[in-house]
Design a protein around this motif. Structure first.
Motif, PDB file in Angstrom:
ATOM      1  N   TRP A  52       0.828  -1.214   0.000  1.00 49.59           N
ATOM      2  CA  TRP A  52       0.000   0.000   0.000  1.00 49.59           C
ATOM      3  C   TRP A  52       0.860   1.261   0.000  1.00 49.59           C
ATOM      4  O   TRP A  52       0.686   2.152  -0.825  1.00 49.59           O
TER       5      TRP A  52
ATOM      6  N   LEU B 233      -4.589   2.139  -4.312  1.00 47.64           N
ATOM      7  CA  LEU B 233      -5.112   2.878  -3.166  1.00 47.64           C
ATOM      8  C   LEU B 233      -4.142   4.003  -2.823  1.00 47.64           C
ATOM      9  O   LEU B 233      -2.929   3.777  -2.775  1.00 47.64           O
TER      10      LEU B 233
ATOM     11  N   CYS C  95      -6.656   7.291   6.511  1.00 48.67           N
ATOM     12  CA  CYS C  95      -7.938   6.650   6.217  1.00 48.67           C
ATOM     13  C   CYS C  95      -8.510   6.059   7.499  1.00 48.67           C
ATOM     14  O   CYS C  95      -7.803   5.882   8.498  1.00 48.67           O
TER      15      CYS C  95
ATOM     16  N   ASP D  35     -11.815   1.088   7.023  1.00 43.31           N
ATOM     17  CA  ASP D  35     -11.619   1.043   5.572  1.00 43.31           C
ATOM     18  C   ASP D  35     -10.293   0.367   5.223  1.00 43.31           C
ATOM     19  O   ASP D  35     -10.208  -0.390   4.252  1.00 43.31           O
TER      20      ASP D  35
ATOM     21  N   ALA E 186      -9.701  -2.984   3.025  1.00 44.76           N
ATOM     22  CA  ALA E 186      -8.768  -3.096   1.902  1.00 44.76           C
ATOM     23  C   ALA E 186      -7.828  -4.283   2.097  1.00 44.76           C
ATOM     24  O   ALA E 186      -7.561  -5.041   1.161  1.00 44.76           O
TER      25      ALA E 186
ATOM     26  N   HIS F  41      -9.759  -7.474   1.449  1.00 51.03           N
ATOM     27  CA  HIS F  41      -9.961  -7.669   0.004  1.00 51.03           C
ATOM     28  C   HIS F  41      -8.674  -8.170  -0.646  1.00 51.03           C
ATOM     29  O   HIS F  41      -8.699  -9.069  -1.500  1.00 51.03           O
TER      30      HIS F  41
ATOM     31  N   LEU G 157     -11.023   2.493  -2.784  1.00 51.96           N
ATOM     32  CA  LEU G 157     -11.301   1.124  -2.330  1.00 51.96           C
ATOM     33  C   LEU G 157     -12.548   0.580  -3.032  1.00 51.96           C
ATOM     34  O   LEU G 157     -12.560  -0.582  -3.478  1.00 51.96           O
TER      35      LEU G 157
ATOM     36  N   TRP H 289     -11.671  -0.445  -6.528  1.00 57.77           N
ATOM     37  CA  TRP H 289     -10.863  -1.674  -6.525  1.00 57.77           C
ATOM     38  C   TRP H 289     -11.733  -2.898  -6.287  1.00 57.77           C
ATOM     39  O   TRP H 289     -11.596  -3.918  -6.969  1.00 57.77           O
ATOM     40  N   GLU H 290     -12.642  -2.786  -5.334  1.00 59.45           N
ATOM     41  CA  GLU H 290     -13.529  -3.909  -5.044  1.00 59.45           C
ATOM     42  C   GLU H 290     -14.455  -4.196  -6.227  1.00 59.45           C
ATOM     43  O   GLU H 290     -14.752  -5.372  -6.526  1.00 59.45           O
TER      44      GLU H 290
END
Length: 301
Positions: free
Chosen positions: A196, A203, A208, A212, A216, A219, A293, A296-297
């Motif tokens: 990250w 991301l 954040c 969340d 991430a 996921h 996020l 991305w999901e």
């Protein structure tokens, strides 16, 4: 006659009783002086107090004793009248610290786990070794040392100071040489954080919400079909890293209300820019991360 300097929990100290006896001042007056100048003494560490029973003609009484390290005791003596007796005790105290420190160093170099050779001190020695080990390990990790190297260093210092090999006591000598990701990072928390922060994930590396960031991480783990760790443990592991911080702070929710939440902040962005409130800054950054996020999901849906 009392010993002037003793070892207590891995530290060389003198006592208020020894000072009272050596300076020929009543013990209660020495304790009064310690309390009077407590703020000054605390600049060199917290003064420890202990209540001990002692026999008198009228039965068992209890007596409060203060323990002072070398700089504390030296400072305290400067606040006493500089009589011949006090000057003589100052010299005796300096000599006693010097002599015992030399014996301790010699004991460290010698085999065997006990500085004094007395098994009755084993518990104190182990507590001291544990504190030293944890302190050096924490400092090493904060400085960015890899875990095996940090464990090695912590064990070396604890063994040098106390004679106790903590990894051997824990029956885990291989930890200091381990280099497999599965052992050092079983749930991939540090691998995720590294990806990250380096920009390897879609991301932004910005402050954040903890929830969340955990979403991430979960996921990211799911894309490899591997289980994620539990949220409290994962967030705790993340914020033990030297490049991340955890903070509870206010931000503005979708209705514009100021609410509290947990945030994870990269070390390079811990404060809002000039002229922007913290709540506004965290809201903007958290929303930026949440939108990325979501995209991305959606790509993996």
């Amino acid at each position: 006659m009392l010993e002037i300097v003793v070892e207590r929990a891995g530290e060389l100290v003198t006592t208020s009783l020894a000072i009272a006896e050596g300076t020929e001042v009543e013990h209660k007056n020495v304790l009064g002086l310690i309390r009077k100048y407590a703020d000054d003494l605390d600049e060199f560490g917290r003064v420890a107090f202990e209540t001990r029973p002692f026999e008198t003609a009228g039965g068992v009484q209890r007596q409060e004793i203060a323990f002072l390290n070398e700089p504390q005791s030296t400072l305290l003596l400067t606040y006493m009248r500089n009589s011949d007796i006090v000057r003589g005790f100052k010299k005796a105290l300096v000599r006693a610290f010097f002599d015992l420190r030399g014996r301790v160093r010699a004991a460290h170099a010698a085999p065997g786990p006990f500085l004094t050779g007395n098994p009755a001190h084993a518990a104190d020695q182990f507590v001291s070794a544990d504190r030293i080990f944890r302190s050096i390990l924490r400092s090493s990790r904060s400085a960015g040392l890899p875990l095996p190297r940090a464990l090695r260093r912590a064990n070396e210092v604890a063994r040098h100071r106390t004679g106790i090999d903590m990894l051997e006591e824990l029956d885990a000598p291989d930890l200091a040489t381990a280099n497999t990701p599965a052992l050092l990072d079983p749930f991939g928390v540090h691998a995720f954080c590294g990806a990250w922060l380096s920009g390897a994930l879609p991301l932004p590396a910005v402050p954040c919400r903890s929830a969340d960031l955990y979403a991430a991480y979960s996921h990211w783990r799911a894309t490899d079909n591997v289980p994620a760790g539990h949220l409290p443990r994962v967030v705790a592991a993340m914020t033990r890293r030297p490049d991340l911080r955890h903070r509870r702070a206010r931000y503005l929710d979708e209705a514009g209300r100021a609410v509290m939440a947990g945030f994870v902040l990269p070390e390079h962005e811990l404060m809002p820019p000039a002229g922007v409130s913290q709540a506004e800054w965290l809201t903007a950054r958290a929303n930026e991360f949440a939108r990325a996020l979501g995209r991305w999901e959606d790509c993996w849906a």
